[in-house]
Design an enzyme around this catalytic site. Structure first.
Site, PDB file in Angstrom:
ATOM      1  N   GLU A 118     -23.608   0.315 -30.423  1.00 22.07           N
ATOM      2  CA  GLU A 118     -24.821  -0.070 -31.126  1.00 22.07           C
ATOM      3  C   GLU A 118     -25.276   1.107 -31.992  1.00 22.07           C
ATOM      4  O   GLU A 118     -25.748   2.115 -31.471  1.00 22.07           O
ATOM      5  CB  GLU A 118     -25.909  -0.421 -30.097  1.00 22.07           C
ATOM      6  CG  GLU A 118     -27.107  -1.080 -30.718  1.00 22.07           C
ATOM      7  CD  GLU A 118     -28.207  -1.377 -29.712  1.00 22.07           C
ATOM      8  OE1 GLU A 118     -28.411  -0.579 -28.785  1.00 22.07           O
ATOM      9  OE2 GLU A 118     -28.886  -2.404 -29.883  1.00 22.07           O
ATOM     10  N   LYS A 174     -46.241  -0.323 -20.425  1.00 29.82           N
ATOM     11  CA  LYS A 174     -45.870   1.052 -20.787  1.00 29.82           C
ATOM     12  C   LYS A 174     -45.245   1.035 -22.169  1.00 29.82           C
ATOM     13  O   LYS A 174     -44.084   0.696 -22.359  1.00 29.82           O
ATOM     14  CB  LYS A 174     -44.887   1.661 -19.794  1.00 29.82           C
ATOM     15  CG  LYS A 174     -45.014   3.161 -19.822  1.00 29.82           C
ATOM     16  CD  LYS A 174     -43.783   3.986 -19.820  1.00 29.82           C
ATOM     17  CE  LYS A 174     -42.746   4.048 -20.826  1.00 29.82           C
ATOM     18  NZ  LYS A 174     -43.030   4.759 -22.061  1.00 29.82           N
ATOM     19  N   GLU A 198     -34.077  -7.361 -21.673  1.00 32.52           N
ATOM     20  CA  GLU A 198     -33.634  -7.639 -23.054  1.00 32.52           C
ATOM     21  C   GLU A 198     -33.033  -6.350 -23.562  1.00 32.52           C
ATOM     22  O   GLU A 198     -33.761  -5.393 -23.829  1.00 32.52           O
ATOM     23  CB  GLU A 198     -34.821  -8.044 -23.935  1.00 32.52           C
ATOM     24  CG  GLU A 198     -35.562  -9.293 -23.483  1.00 32.52           C
ATOM     25  CD  GLU A 198     -34.820 -10.580 -23.794  1.00 32.52           C
ATOM     26  OE1 GLU A 198     -33.713 -10.521 -24.359  1.00 32.52           O
ATOM     27  OE2 GLU A 198     -35.345 -11.644 -23.443  1.00 32.52           O
ATOM     28  N   LEU A 199     -31.701  -6.300 -23.690  1.00 30.18           N
ATOM     29  CA  LEU A 199     -31.045  -5.008 -23.916  1.00 30.18           C
ATOM     30  C   LEU A 199     -30.390  -4.920 -25.298  1.00 30.18           C
ATOM     31  O   LEU A 199     -30.771  -5.640 -26.209  1.00 30.18           O
ATOM     32  CB  LEU A 199     -30.055  -4.762 -22.773  1.00 30.18           C
ATOM     33  CG  LEU A 199     -30.677  -4.950 -21.375  1.00 30.18           C
ATOM     34  CD1 LEU A 199     -29.643  -4.797 -20.282  1.00 30.18           C
ATOM     35  CD2 LEU A 199     -31.840  -4.005 -21.141  1.00 30.18           C
ATOM     36  N   CYS A 240     -32.545  -5.270 -32.428  1.00 31.65           N
ATOM     37  CA  CYS A 240     -31.477  -5.610 -31.475  1.00 31.65           C
ATOM     38  C   CYS A 240     -30.609  -6.752 -31.992  1.00 31.65           C
ATOM     39  O   CYS A 240     -29.462  -6.884 -31.587  1.00 31.65           O
ATOM     40  CB  CYS A 240     -32.088  -5.960 -30.130  1.00 31.65           C
ATOM     41  SG  CYS A 240     -33.337  -7.237 -30.273  1.00 31.65           S
TER      42      CYS A 240
HETATM   43  P1  NAD Z   1     -35.148   2.911 -24.317  1.00 32.91           P
HETATM   44  O1  NAD Z   1     -34.372   2.186 -23.274  1.00 32.91           O
HETATM   45  O2  NAD Z   1     -34.867   4.357 -24.509  1.00 32.91           O
HETATM   46  O3  NAD Z   1     -36.717   2.818 -24.016  1.00 32.91           O
HETATM   47  C1  NAD Z   1     -37.384   1.590 -23.851  1.00 32.91           C
HETATM   48  C2  NAD Z   1     -38.596   1.812 -22.963  1.00 32.91           C
HETATM   49  O4  NAD Z   1     -38.156   2.171 -21.658  1.00 32.91           O
HETATM   50  C3  NAD Z   1     -39.508   2.928 -23.439  1.00 32.91           C
HETATM   51  O5  NAD Z   1     -40.854   2.564 -23.207  1.00 32.91           O
HETATM   52  C4  NAD Z   1     -39.087   4.078 -22.545  1.00 32.91           C
HETATM   53  O6  NAD Z   1     -40.106   5.036 -22.393  1.00 32.91           O
HETATM   54  C5  NAD Z   1     -38.808   3.339 -21.241  1.00 32.91           C
HETATM   55  N1  NAD Z   1     -37.914   4.041 -20.301  1.00 32.91           N
HETATM   56  C6  NAD Z   1     -36.982   4.980 -20.573  1.00 32.91           C
HETATM   57  N2  NAD Z   1     -36.387   5.383 -19.423  1.00 32.91           N
HETATM   58  C7  NAD Z   1     -36.961   4.673 -18.418  1.00 32.91           C
HETATM   59  C8  NAD Z   1     -36.779   4.641 -16.996  1.00 32.91           C
HETATM   60  N3  NAD Z   1     -35.887   5.420 -16.368  1.00 32.91           N
HETATM   61  N4  NAD Z   1     -37.531   3.781 -16.279  1.00 32.91           N
HETATM   62  C9  NAD Z   1     -38.420   2.968 -16.878  1.00 32.91           C
HETATM   63  N5  NAD Z   1     -38.657   2.980 -18.211  1.00 32.91           N
HETATM   64  C10 NAD Z   1     -37.924   3.819 -18.967  1.00 32.91           C
HETATM   65  O7  NAD Z   1     -34.948   2.091 -25.665  1.00 32.91           O
HETATM   66  P2  NAD Z   1     -35.516   2.457 -27.130  1.00 32.91           P
HETATM   67  O8  NAD Z   1     -34.684   3.561 -27.693  1.00 32.91           O
HETATM   68  O9  NAD Z   1     -36.997   2.613 -27.073  1.00 32.91           O
HETATM   69  O10 NAD Z   1     -35.227   1.095 -27.919  1.00 32.91           O
HETATM   70  C11 NAD Z   1     -34.034   0.809 -28.583  1.00 32.91           C
HETATM   71  C12 NAD Z   1     -33.155  -0.093 -27.734  1.00 32.91           C
HETATM   72  O11 NAD Z   1     -33.854  -1.289 -27.411  1.00 32.91           O
HETATM   73  C13 NAD Z   1     -31.890  -0.556 -28.436  1.00 32.91           C
HETATM   74  O12 NAD Z   1     -30.808  -0.476 -27.531  1.00 32.91           O
HETATM   75  C14 NAD Z   1     -32.173  -2.009 -28.775  1.00 32.91           C
HETATM   76  O13 NAD Z   1     -31.053  -2.841 -28.906  1.00 32.91           O
HETATM   77  C15 NAD Z   1     -33.016  -2.410 -27.625  1.00 32.91           C
HETATM   78  N6  NAD Z   1     -33.802  -3.587 -27.965  1.00 32.91           N
HETATM   79  C16 NAD Z   1     -33.463  -4.778 -27.391  1.00 32.91           C
HETATM   80  C17 NAD Z   1     -34.165  -5.930 -27.724  1.00 32.91           C
HETATM   81  C18 NAD Z   1     -33.828  -7.263 -27.111  1.00 32.91           C
HETATM   82  O14 NAD Z   1     -34.657  -8.148 -27.168  1.00 32.91           O
HETATM   83  N7  NAD Z   1     -32.672  -7.439 -26.516  1.00 32.91           N
HETATM   84  C19 NAD Z   1     -35.208  -5.846 -28.650  1.00 32.91           C
HETATM   85  C20 NAD Z   1     -35.511  -4.610 -29.229  1.00 32.91           C
HETATM   86  C21 NAD Z   1     -34.802  -3.478 -28.859  1.00 32.91           C
END
Ligand code: NAD
Length: 477
Positions: free
Chosen positions: A381, A171, A246-247, A280
């Protein structure tokens, strides 16, 4: 205009509802593509397809899977220029960064093609039995990814999942699904049986939620915000599903008095502002020894002023727009909060001026001094191009400040002393520590977070293990 559909059971399909959305370029808000927007029903169909394909795929040999993954990598490289352009147009990063991302994704597929052959077991001899330990694929996996590295972070999951013998539903992020979908198409066209890889577009709260909650998926591999990760972990707990999360991060960057200041300033500027800070493992907080803090900060400003800002499609651009207005607003709010609480603005702090920036989500890379832990930039963040500097008197003070966070993804330390480097690296609470380097990503080594930055590891052999279950076979004699 480019059209992006979903891939279910080997076929490109529109969503059942027929709903579409327009993806716009964050550099000028011009339309880039029309995307089919799916719902829970589309997600269910994709999961059913992955389930039906699992038996055949899980029984293929690692040699065949390696051949197909190498072919997938070849196709991704062949199409890399087109995929890179889509990536730049959907989320803003400069084309040179997009090209690197697509090529790195192909490299990840090649790596897991070979790592998949190293799925080893054990033979244990007992008095009246023999124990054989084997590792088998977990089952159908749901791969959910964010918009900042929509292809690379997907490759980190697709490569090991397929190498392990799992089938999958990906997704991609709603706001940047185009390049990820082209990547999945290339993987599928390498000759994988229909249903082995599928992709569904749509809102996280609907499509993502179905992938998490539906009993067909046995494992959720997620990269995204900590808040979303917590929601996924709660839902997964109800069915004891496997999760890799991975958050978010809030990475500290410690500059010791004996550091090579030029090297540290260059590394810091690059890691704080690359991808407009939307990484991240970006540098989020800088702790500089008070003996060199002013000198280091002035070199950081000099380096930062050199960045060329513009639309990602222009040549030689270093920094593109932010991915969305929401990201820019959050950055502005964090900078305003720091200034209100006494920080000093050394560079940036506003949008660049000029007609070429008017319709995009541009923001200048921003450097602040005199910061402290009452400010949002040091605690939350920002996910934007902000480099806040704080002075410290002793290394122990810097380490305590660095660890004063709920996050624990990456941490950096710059010093010319091996003793200081080891002392700091062992005390920093993070899944990855960079010593005199500004990245903790190496395909062959584990990547992941401590504390609220995540659970599990990607990349390296650890990344493969995340898609395997252990089975003990006891043979009586
Ligand atoms: P997000 O959590 O909003 O979305 C990530 C994905 O999850 C998207 O595909 C979204 O559609 C999906 N999603 C949203 N709600 C969901 C739910 N209830 N159930 C299942 N899927 C759902 O994050 P974002 O804004 O797209 O990305 C930025 C974040 O990602 C930042 O916090 C960043 O630190 C983190 N990030 C972490 C890493 C890592 O490796 N630790 C790498 C890159 C980005």
């Amino acid at each position: 205009m480019h059209k992006s559909q979903m891939l279910i059971n080997g076929e490109l399909v529109a969503s059942l509802s027929g709903k579409v959305e327009i993806i716009r370029n964050p550099a000028n808000q011009e339309p880039v593509a029309e995307v089919s927007v799916g719902s829970r029903e589309d997600a269910r169909l994709a999961l059913e397809a992955a389930k039906a394909a699992f038996l055949e795929w899980s029984r293929t040999t690692s040699t065949l899977r390696a051949d197909l993954l190498h072919e997938a990598a070849r196709l991704v490289r062949k199409r890399s220029e087109d995929i890179a352009r889509l990536l730049t147009m959907e989320m803003g990063k400069p084309l040179k960064g997009s090209r690197l991302e697509i090529l790195a994704s192909a490299d990840t597929l090649d790596y897991y093609a070979e790592e998949g052959r190293r799925n080893f077991g054990q033979w244990i001899t007992s008095s009246n039995s023999r124990s054989i330990v084997i590792r088998q694929p977990v089952g159908v996996c749901a791969l959910i990814t964010p918009w900042n590295f929509p292809v690379d972070l997907l490759a980190w999951k697709v490569g090991p999942a397929l190498a392990a013998g799992c089938t999958l539903v990906a997704k991609p992020p709603s706001q940047a699904p185009l390049a990820a979908t082209e990547f999945i198409k290339a993987v599928s066209e390498a000759g994988l049986p229909p249903g082995t890889v599928n992709t569904v577009h749509g809102p996280g709260g609907e499509v993502g939620a179905e992938l998490v909650e539906n009993p067909i998926s046995r494992k959720i591999a997620f990269t995204g915000e900590t808040g979303t990760g917590k929601w996924i972990m709660e839902k997964a707990a109800k069915q004891i599903k496997r999760v890799s999360l991975e958050l978010g991060g809030q990475s500290p960057f410690i500059v010791c008095a004996d550091a090579d200041l030029d090297k540290a300033a260059a590394a810091c500027a690059q890691r704080a502002f690359n991808n407009m800070g939307q990484i991240c493992i970006s540098v989020n907080r800088i702790y500089a020894d008070e003996k060199i803090a002013d000198e280091f900060t002035s070199r950081l400003v000099v380096r930062t002023k050199r960045f060329k800002i513009g639309s990602g499609l222009e040549s030689d651009v270093d920094l593109g727009p932010m991915a969305s207005e929401a990201q820019r607003q959050k950055t502005k709010e964090h900078v305003a909060d720091a200034l209100r609480k006494g920080a000093k603005l050394l560079y940036g702090g506003h949008e660049p001026e000029g007609p070429e920036y008017e319709n995009g989500f541009f923001y200048l890379p921003t450097i602040l001094s005199g910061t402290n832990h009452s400010m949002k930039v040091m605690r939350e963040e920002t996910f934007g191009p902000v480099a806040p500097v704080m002075k410290f008197k002793s290394l122990d003070e810097a380490l305590a400040l660095a660890n004063d966070t709920e996050y624990g993804l990456a941490a950096y330390v710059f010093t010319e002393s091996l003793k200081t480097a080891i002392y700091a690296a062992e005390r920093l609470e993070a899944g990855g520590v960079g010593v005199n380097v500004n990245s903790v990503v190496d395909m062959q080594a584990p990547f992941g977070g401590w504390k609220q930055s995540g659970v599990g590891r990607e990349l390296g052999h650890y990344g493969l293990e995340a898609y395997l279950e252990i089975k003990h076979i006891r043979v009586g004699l």
